[in-house]
Design a protein around this motif. Structure first.
Motif, PDB file in Angstrom:
ATOM      1  N   PHE A 275       5.675   2.878   3.138  1.00  0.00           N
ATOM      2  CA  PHE A 275       4.517   1.982   3.072  1.00  0.00           C
ATOM      3  C   PHE A 275       3.707   2.337   1.829  1.00  0.00           C
ATOM      4  CE2 PHE A 275       3.726   0.978   7.884  1.00  0.00           C
ATOM      5  CZ  PHE A 275       5.033   0.562   8.020  1.00  0.00           C
ATOM      6  N   ASN A 276       3.208   1.301   1.161  1.00  0.00           N
ATOM      7  CA  ASN A 276       2.328   1.475   0.010  1.00  0.00           C
ATOM      8  C   ASN A 276       1.129   0.549   0.144  1.00  0.00           C
ATOM      9  OD1 ASN A 276       3.557   3.062  -2.599  1.00  0.00           O
ATOM     10  ND2 ASN A 276       5.186   2.302  -1.272  1.00  0.00           N
ATOM     11  N   MET A 277      -0.032   1.022  -0.330  1.00  0.00           N
ATOM     12  CA  MET A 277      -1.217   0.174  -0.396  1.00  0.00           C
ATOM     13  C   MET A 277      -1.714   0.143  -1.837  1.00  0.00           C
ATOM     14  SD  MET A 277      -3.257   1.117   3.144  1.00  0.00           S
ATOM     15  CE  MET A 277      -4.291  -0.354   3.197  1.00  0.00           C
ATOM     16  N   GLY A 278      -2.279  -1.006  -2.223  1.00  0.00           N
ATOM     17  CA  GLY A 278      -2.816  -1.138  -3.575  1.00  0.00           C
ATOM     18  C   GLY A 278      -4.028  -2.051  -3.589  1.00  0.00           C
ATOM     19  N   ASN A 279      -5.001  -1.722  -4.451  1.00  0.00           N
ATOM     20  CA  ASN A 279      -6.176  -2.567  -4.695  1.00  0.00           C
ATOM     21  C   ASN A 279      -6.129  -3.009  -6.156  1.00  0.00           C
ATOM     22  OD1 ASN A 279      -7.178  -1.973  -2.099  1.00  0.00           O
ATOM     23  ND2 ASN A 279      -8.171  -0.128  -2.831  1.00  0.00           N
ATOM     24  N   PHE A 280      -5.997  -4.293  -6.379  1.00  0.00           N
ATOM     25  CA  PHE A 280      -5.769  -4.795  -7.730  1.00  0.00           C
ATOM     26  C   PHE A 280      -6.918  -5.670  -8.216  1.00  0.00           C
ATOM     27  CE2 PHE A 280      -1.645  -3.801  -5.969  1.00  0.00           C
ATOM     28  CZ  PHE A 280      -1.046  -3.108  -7.012  1.00  0.00           C
ATOM     29  N   ASP A 281      -7.265  -5.499  -9.495  1.00  0.00           N
ATOM     30  CA  ASP A 281      -8.246  -6.380 -10.124  1.00  0.00           C
ATOM     31  C   ASP A 281      -7.582  -7.714 -10.436  1.00  0.00           C
ATOM     32  OD1 ASP A 281     -10.024  -4.250 -10.093  1.00  0.00           O
ATOM     33  OD2 ASP A 281      -9.608  -3.657 -12.167  1.00  0.00           O
ATOM     34  N   ALA A 282      -8.384  -8.775 -10.461  1.00  0.00           N
ATOM     35  CA  ALA A 282      -7.885 -10.116 -10.780  1.00  0.00           C
ATOM     36  C   ALA A 282      -7.129 -10.091 -12.109  1.00  0.00           C
ATOM     37  CB  ALA A 282      -9.050 -11.091 -10.847  1.00  0.00           C
ATOM     38  N   GLY A 283      -5.962 -10.742 -12.105  1.00  0.00           N
ATOM     39  CA  GLY A 283      -5.179 -10.845 -13.337  1.00  0.00           C
ATOM     40  C   GLY A 283      -4.115  -9.782 -13.493  1.00  0.00           C
ATOM     41  N   LEU A 284      -4.185  -8.733 -12.691  1.00  0.00           N
ATOM     42  CA  LEU A 284      -3.212  -7.635 -12.803  1.00  0.00           C
ATOM     43  C   LEU A 284      -1.843  -8.052 -12.253  1.00  0.00           C
ATOM     44  CD1 LEU A 284      -3.192  -4.468 -13.514  1.00  0.00           C
ATOM     45  CD2 LEU A 284      -5.345  -5.696 -13.816  1.00  0.00           C
ATOM     46  N   THR A 285      -0.791  -7.600 -12.922  1.00  0.00           N
ATOM     47  CA  THR A 285       0.553  -7.804 -12.391  1.00  0.00           C
ATOM     48  C   THR A 285       1.171  -6.444 -12.076  1.00  0.00           C
ATOM     49  OG1 THR A 285       1.491  -7.807 -14.608  1.00  0.00           O
ATOM     50  CG2 THR A 285       0.959  -9.950 -13.650  1.00  0.00           C
ATOM     51  N   SER A 286       2.063  -6.427 -11.093  1.00  0.00           N
ATOM     52  CA  SER A 286       2.703  -5.186 -10.687  1.00  0.00           C
ATOM     53  C   SER A 286       4.118  -5.496 -10.227  1.00  0.00           C
ATOM     54  CB  SER A 286       1.908  -4.543  -9.545  1.00  0.00           C
ATOM     55  OG  SER A 286       2.478  -3.313  -9.173  1.00  0.00           O
TER      56      SER A 286
ATOM     57  N   GLU B 199      18.717   0.495  -0.488  1.00  0.00           N
ATOM     58  CA  GLU B 199      19.572  -0.688  -0.368  1.00  0.00           C
ATOM     59  C   GLU B 199      19.646  -1.132   1.089  1.00  0.00           C
ATOM     60  OE1 GLU B 199      23.990  -2.230  -1.721  1.00  0.00           O
ATOM     61  OE2 GLU B 199      23.358  -0.197  -2.262  1.00  0.00           O
ATOM     62  N   GLY B 200      19.515  -2.429   1.298  1.00  0.00           N
ATOM     63  CA  GLY B 200      19.535  -2.964   2.662  1.00  0.00           C
ATOM     64  C   GLY B 200      18.155  -3.092   3.268  1.00  0.00           C
ATOM     65  N   ASN B 201      17.140  -2.505   2.626  1.00  0.00           N
ATOM     66  CA  ASN B 201      15.770  -2.664   3.104  1.00  0.00           C
ATOM     67  C   ASN B 201      15.190  -3.989   2.629  1.00  0.00           C
ATOM     68  OD1 ASN B 201      15.823  -0.132   4.287  1.00  0.00           O
ATOM     69  ND2 ASN B 201      13.922   0.568   3.356  1.00  0.00           N
ATOM     70  N   GLY B 202      14.211  -4.460   3.364  1.00  0.00           N
ATOM     71  CA  GLY B 202      13.397  -5.601   2.953  1.00  0.00           C
ATOM     72  C   GLY B 202      11.949  -5.153   2.898  1.00  0.00           C
ATOM     73  N   VAL B 203      11.084  -6.003   2.378  1.00  0.00           N
ATOM     74  CA  VAL B 203       9.655  -5.679   2.317  1.00  0.00           C
ATOM     75  C   VAL B 203       8.859  -6.759   3.030  1.00  0.00           C
ATOM     76  CG1 VAL B 203       7.639  -5.379   0.828  1.00  0.00           C
ATOM     77  CG2 VAL B 203       9.803  -4.343   0.183  1.00  0.00           C
ATOM     78  N   TYR B 204       7.969  -6.318   3.913  1.00  0.00           N
ATOM     79  CA  TYR B 204       6.987  -7.219   4.527  1.00  0.00           C
ATOM     80  C   TYR B 204       5.654  -6.896   3.874  1.00  0.00           C
ATOM     81  CZ  TYR B 204       4.973 -10.223   8.147  1.00  0.00           C
ATOM     82  OH  TYR B 204       4.353 -11.255   8.818  1.00  0.00           O
TER      83      TYR B 204
ATOM     84  N   MET C  80       5.302  -2.967   3.272  1.00  0.00           N
ATOM     85  CA  MET C  80       6.094  -2.209   4.239  1.00  0.00           C
ATOM     86  C   MET C  80       7.568  -2.408   3.902  1.00  0.00           C
ATOM     87  SD  MET C  80       3.793  -3.175   7.579  1.00  0.00           S
ATOM     88  CE  MET C  80       3.202  -4.718   6.895  1.00  0.00           C
ATOM     89  N   ASP C  81       8.190  -1.380   3.342  1.00  0.00           N
ATOM     90  CA  ASP C  81       9.581  -1.382   2.877  1.00  0.00           C
ATOM     91  C   ASP C  81      10.409  -0.793   4.026  1.00  0.00           C
ATOM     92  OD1 ASP C  81      11.990  -0.618   1.589  1.00  0.00           O
ATOM     93  OD2 ASP C  81      10.966  -0.119  -0.279  1.00  0.00           O
ATOM     94  N   ILE C  82      11.200  -1.640   4.701  1.00  0.00           N
ATOM     95  CA  ILE C  82      11.800  -1.245   5.979  1.00  0.00           C
ATOM     96  C   ILE C  82      13.250  -1.706   6.096  1.00  0.00           C
ATOM     97  CG2 ILE C  82       9.826  -1.009   7.550  1.00  0.00           C
ATOM     98  CD1 ILE C  82       9.754  -3.946   7.815  1.00  0.00           C
ATOM     99  N   PRO C  83      14.066  -0.972   6.879  1.00  0.00           N
ATOM    100  CA  PRO C  83      15.440  -1.391   7.075  1.00  0.00           C
ATOM    101  C   PRO C  83      15.513  -2.742   7.784  1.00  0.00           C
ATOM    102  CG  PRO C  83      15.126   0.868   7.834  1.00  0.00           C
ATOM    103  CD  PRO C  83      13.769   0.294   7.571  1.00  0.00           C
ATOM    104  N   MET C  84      16.418  -3.595   7.300  1.00  0.00           N
ATOM    105  CA  MET C  84      16.658  -4.874   7.976  1.00  0.00           C
ATOM    106  C   MET C  84      17.659  -4.668   9.117  1.00  0.00           C
ATOM    107  SD  MET C  84      14.516  -6.653   6.459  1.00  0.00           S
ATOM    108  CE  MET C  84      14.840  -8.233   7.258  1.00  0.00           C
ATOM    109  N   ASN C  85      18.555  -3.702   8.949  1.00  0.00           N
ATOM    110  CA  ASN C  85      19.496  -3.311  10.010  1.00  0.00           C
ATOM    111  C   ASN C  85      19.244  -1.844  10.294  1.00  0.00           C
ATOM    112  OD1 ASN C  85      21.089  -5.849  10.111  1.00  0.00           O
ATOM    113  ND2 ASN C  85      21.534  -5.272   7.991  1.00  0.00           N
ATOM    114  N   TYR C  86      19.085  -1.483  11.531  1.00  0.00           N
ATOM    115  CA  TYR C  86      18.672  -0.115  11.853  1.00  0.00           C
ATOM    116  C   TYR C  86      19.349   0.382  13.109  1.00  0.00           C
ATOM    117  CZ  TYR C  86      15.842  -2.915  14.901  1.00  0.00           C
ATOM    118  OH  TYR C  86      15.473  -3.836  15.850  1.00  0.00           O
TER     119      TYR C  86
END
Length: 238
Positions: A167-178, A185-190, A232-238
């Protein structure tokens, strides 16, 4: 070909009990949506507001990794492992329920509400010894970048759980790209937008909207306004 599901804030389940106003991203309690059972190993994402002095009495869990992220106010936790703690914004708490735990969660302040996210992930192994962990993170570390708050590794940044999840959290200023690269491999992100307007892989999202992306290696994120995000970077198959 990347796979995308978009969950707009207004499509979530809602249960307002007065003392508790809960929004459910996935089927929970009396809210059932057959198309919204889980995203990979992610089973529950509840966005809860608890009124002053109120809370959840002692109740059991088992074989689930339970993550609590306070957003505002305080939460008093007590469990049958002997932990009595207060968690607040900037903290993250995890319980590996394993063979079974009992706990209660209350707002200890009569004069202010508590807001939190509670997230449940299916574990990578069943019937582990129950455990509790709580840490305080430096929110300033998230300014214009993602900061890891959870991983599968006890010696890594953030808390750890019994699952190949990051899991990662971020606070971004307007206009920022990341850019965010999928960890395994095999994970997805929600991705859950805590506030603001962002574009992720071409999809525009607003406060409390979410997007689930799988079958891809990277997320391209643009903050169209000041924005706060949980990935949230998590396995799609577990």
């Amino acid at each position: 070909m990347e796979n995308i599901v978009v969950h707009k804030a207004a499509t979530r389940g809602n249960a307002n009990h007065g003392w508790l106003n809960a929004y459910h991203s996935f089927s929970f309690a009396s809210w059932y949506n057959p198309e919204r059972i889980q995203f990979g190993a992610l089973r529950v994402l509840n966005d809860d507001t608890i009124a002053g002095g109120m809370g959840f009495g002692t109740h059991p869990h088992d074989n689930m990794e339970i993550i609590t992220i306070p957003l505002e106010g305080d939460l008093a936790h007590k469990d049958n492992m002997g932990n009595t703690e207060i968690i607040k914004n900037g903290d993250i708490q995890v319980m590996s329920a394993g063979t079974g735990v009992q706990h209660s969660e209350f707002n200890p302040n009569a004069d202010q509400q508590t807001k939190l996210l509670q997230i449940w992930l299916f574990p990578s192994k069943r019937n582990v010894t129950p455990r509790y962990q709580q840490i305080t993170l430096d929110v300033a570390d998230r300014h214009n970048k993602f900061s890891q708050i959870l991983s599968p590794n006890a010696d890594d940044e953030g808390v750890w759980i019994h699952q190949d999840a990051w899991f990662n959290m971020g606070n971004f200023d307007a206009g920022l790209t990341s850019e965010y690269k999928i960890k395994k491999e095999g994970n997805g992100v929600y991705a859950f937008v805590l506030k603001g307007n962002v574009t992720i892989n071409g999809q525009e999202l607003n406060t409390r909207d979410a997007i689930g992306i799988s079958e891809t290696d990277v997320l391209n994120i643009k903050a169209n306004t000041d924005a706060e995000l949980l990935l949230m970077d998590i396995p799609m198959n577990y």
